[in-house]
Design an enzyme around this catalytic site. Structure first.
Site, mmCIF file in Angstrom:
data_model
loop_
_atom_site.group_PDB
_atom_site.id
_atom_site.type_symbol
_atom_site.label_atom_id
_atom_site.label_comp_id
_atom_site.label_asym_id
_atom_site.label_seq_id
_atom_site.Cartn_x
_atom_site.Cartn_y
_atom_site.Cartn_z
ATOM 1 N N GLY A 126 22.771 -4.165 74.665
ATOM 2 C CA GLY A 126 23.398 -3.387 73.598
ATOM 3 C C GLY A 126 22.595 -3.527 72.321
ATOM 4 O O GLY A 126 21.921 -4.544 72.115
ATOM 5 N N GLN A 186 21.023 -3.245 63.494
ATOM 6 C CA GLN A 186 19.961 -4.144 63.966
ATOM 7 C C GLN A 186 18.566 -3.535 63.844
ATOM 8 O O GLN A 186 17.573 -4.238 63.972
ATOM 9 C CB GLN A 186 20.232 -4.548 65.419
ATOM 10 C CG GLN A 186 21.462 -5.436 65.546
ATOM 11 C CD GLN A 186 21.710 -5.795 66.984
ATOM 12 O OE1 GLN A 186 22.271 -5.020 67.730
ATOM 13 N NE2 GLN A 186 21.252 -6.964 67.400
ATOM 14 N N CYS A 207 22.468 -12.321 71.085
ATOM 15 C CA CYS A 207 22.302 -11.174 70.208
ATOM 16 C C CYS A 207 20.819 -11.061 69.870
ATOM 17 O O CYS A 207 20.183 -12.073 69.573
ATOM 18 C CB CYS A 207 23.120 -11.394 68.931
ATOM 19 S SG CYS A 207 22.984 -10.046 67.750
ATOM 20 N N LEU A 208 20.280 -9.839 69.926
ATOM 21 C CA LEU A 208 18.846 -9.662 69.657
ATOM 22 C C LEU A 208 18.490 -10.054 68.217
ATOM 23 O O LEU A 208 17.327 -10.324 67.939
ATOM 24 C CB LEU A 208 18.416 -8.223 69.943
ATOM 25 C CG LEU A 208 18.482 -7.776 71.420
ATOM 26 C CD1 LEU A 208 18.034 -6.339 71.555
ATOM 27 C CD2 LEU A 208 17.659 -8.682 72.322
ATOM 28 N N HIS A 249 31.146 -6.492 70.953
ATOM 29 C CA HIS A 249 30.047 -7.111 70.183
ATOM 30 C C HIS A 249 29.340 -6.046 69.330
ATOM 31 O O HIS A 249 29.082 -6.253 68.148
ATOM 32 C CB HIS A 249 29.073 -7.779 71.171
ATOM 33 C CG HIS A 249 27.878 -8.427 70.539
ATOM 34 N ND1 HIS A 249 27.651 -9.781 70.569
ATOM 35 C CD2 HIS A 249 26.823 -7.896 69.861
ATOM 36 C CE1 HIS A 249 26.527 -10.060 69.924
ATOM 37 N NE2 HIS A 249 25.990 -8.928 69.491
ATOM 38 N N GLU A 250 29.053 -4.890 69.953
ATOM 39 C CA GLU A 250 28.314 -3.838 69.231
ATOM 40 C C GLU A 250 29.186 -3.176 68.161
ATOM 41 O O GLU A 250 28.706 -2.878 67.070
ATOM 42 C CB GLU A 250 27.778 -2.791 70.209
ATOM 43 C CG GLU A 250 26.801 -3.327 71.250
ATOM 44 C CD GLU A 250 25.712 -4.218 70.698
ATOM 45 O OE1 GLU A 250 25.256 -3.986 69.549
ATOM 46 O OE2 GLU A 250 25.313 -5.172 71.384
ATOM 47 N N HIS A 304 29.153 -5.185 65.109
ATOM 48 C CA HIS A 304 27.940 -4.962 64.299
ATOM 49 C C HIS A 304 28.120 -3.773 63.350
ATOM 50 O O HIS A 304 27.671 -3.815 62.209
ATOM 51 C CB HIS A 304 26.742 -4.623 65.199
ATOM 52 C CG HIS A 304 25.967 -5.811 65.687
ATOM 53 N ND1 HIS A 304 25.339 -6.689 64.829
ATOM 54 C CD2 HIS A 304 25.686 -6.246 66.945
ATOM 55 C CE1 HIS A 304 24.715 -7.618 65.557
ATOM 56 N NE2 HIS A 304 24.907 -7.376 66.838
HETATM 57 ZN ZN ZN Z 1 24.269 -8.382 68.480
#
Ligand code: ZN
Length: 188
Positions: free
Chosen positions: A45, A50, A107-108, A149-150, A153
């Site tokens: 995701g 991000q 998480c990236l 999670h997304e 963000h």
């Molecule tokens: Zn993340």
């Protein structure tokens, strides 16, 4: 085009995304670039924040993970998760349905940091798809975790905000180091 994924400590990660009112060529390009970026980093995701853009757009594809199941219902009927992927969610709204469950998350924007996070197992999702058409579904398992999670963000909420205090305390040295590195990089 592979975009730069910003790391913890970058202010845009704390910004609430603006709602998308029209699927412009710029948004279409952003969607394609976000998928390319997500796959390049082997993520499941990625949220627009991000890649430095505070807007209500996220891309998801859980097919890369085979050992953590997902389930999906559309209009009350079970549906195949794989054929529903890849998934674009624009202006998503989620309603928690299931019991809280704990599961590992990364998480990236937090390389090499992983933690157990408790979230509802099932969520109802309302959003627009990549064509700007309404999308409604219920999901559970890994897909529900990714969607939550997304969507977090898109509101400037990070998985560290959902960690148990004790877990976050244990990770504090790593989080502080990452934040310091990011801030140093932003200055150069
Ligand atoms: Zn993340």
């Amino acid at each position: 085009m592979i975009l730069n994924v910003v790391k913890f400590g970058t202010p845009v990660l704390r910004q609430k995304g603006l709602r998308i009112e029209a699927i412009t060529p710029t948004i279409k390009r952003l969607i394609a670039d976000m998928f390319e970026t997500m796959y390049a980093h082997k993520g499941i995701g990625l949220a627009a924040q991000q890649v430095g853009i505070p807007t209500q757009l996220t891309v998801i594809d859980v097919r890369g993970v085979t050992d953590r199941p997902s389930s999906l219902e559309i209009k009350g009927e079970p549906a195949d998760v794989a054929t529903f992927m890849p998934l674009v969610l624009i202006n998503p709204e989620i309603t928690p349905m299931g019991n809280p469950v704990s599961g590992p998350e990364g998480c990236l924007s937090f390389p090499e940091i992983f933690a157990e996070i408790t979230r509802p197992d099932t969520v109802d999702v309302k959003a627009l798809n990549a064509e700007g058409l309404p999308l409604e579904f219920r999901c559970a398992g890994l897909l529900a975790r990714a969607v939550q999670h997304e969507t977090d963000h898109l509101h400037g909420i990070l998985f560290i905000d959902r960690m148990e205090k004790k877990v976050k305390e244990e990770l504090r040295p790593e989080l502080e180091l990452l934040q310091a590195e990011t801030k140093a990089e932003l200055k150069t």
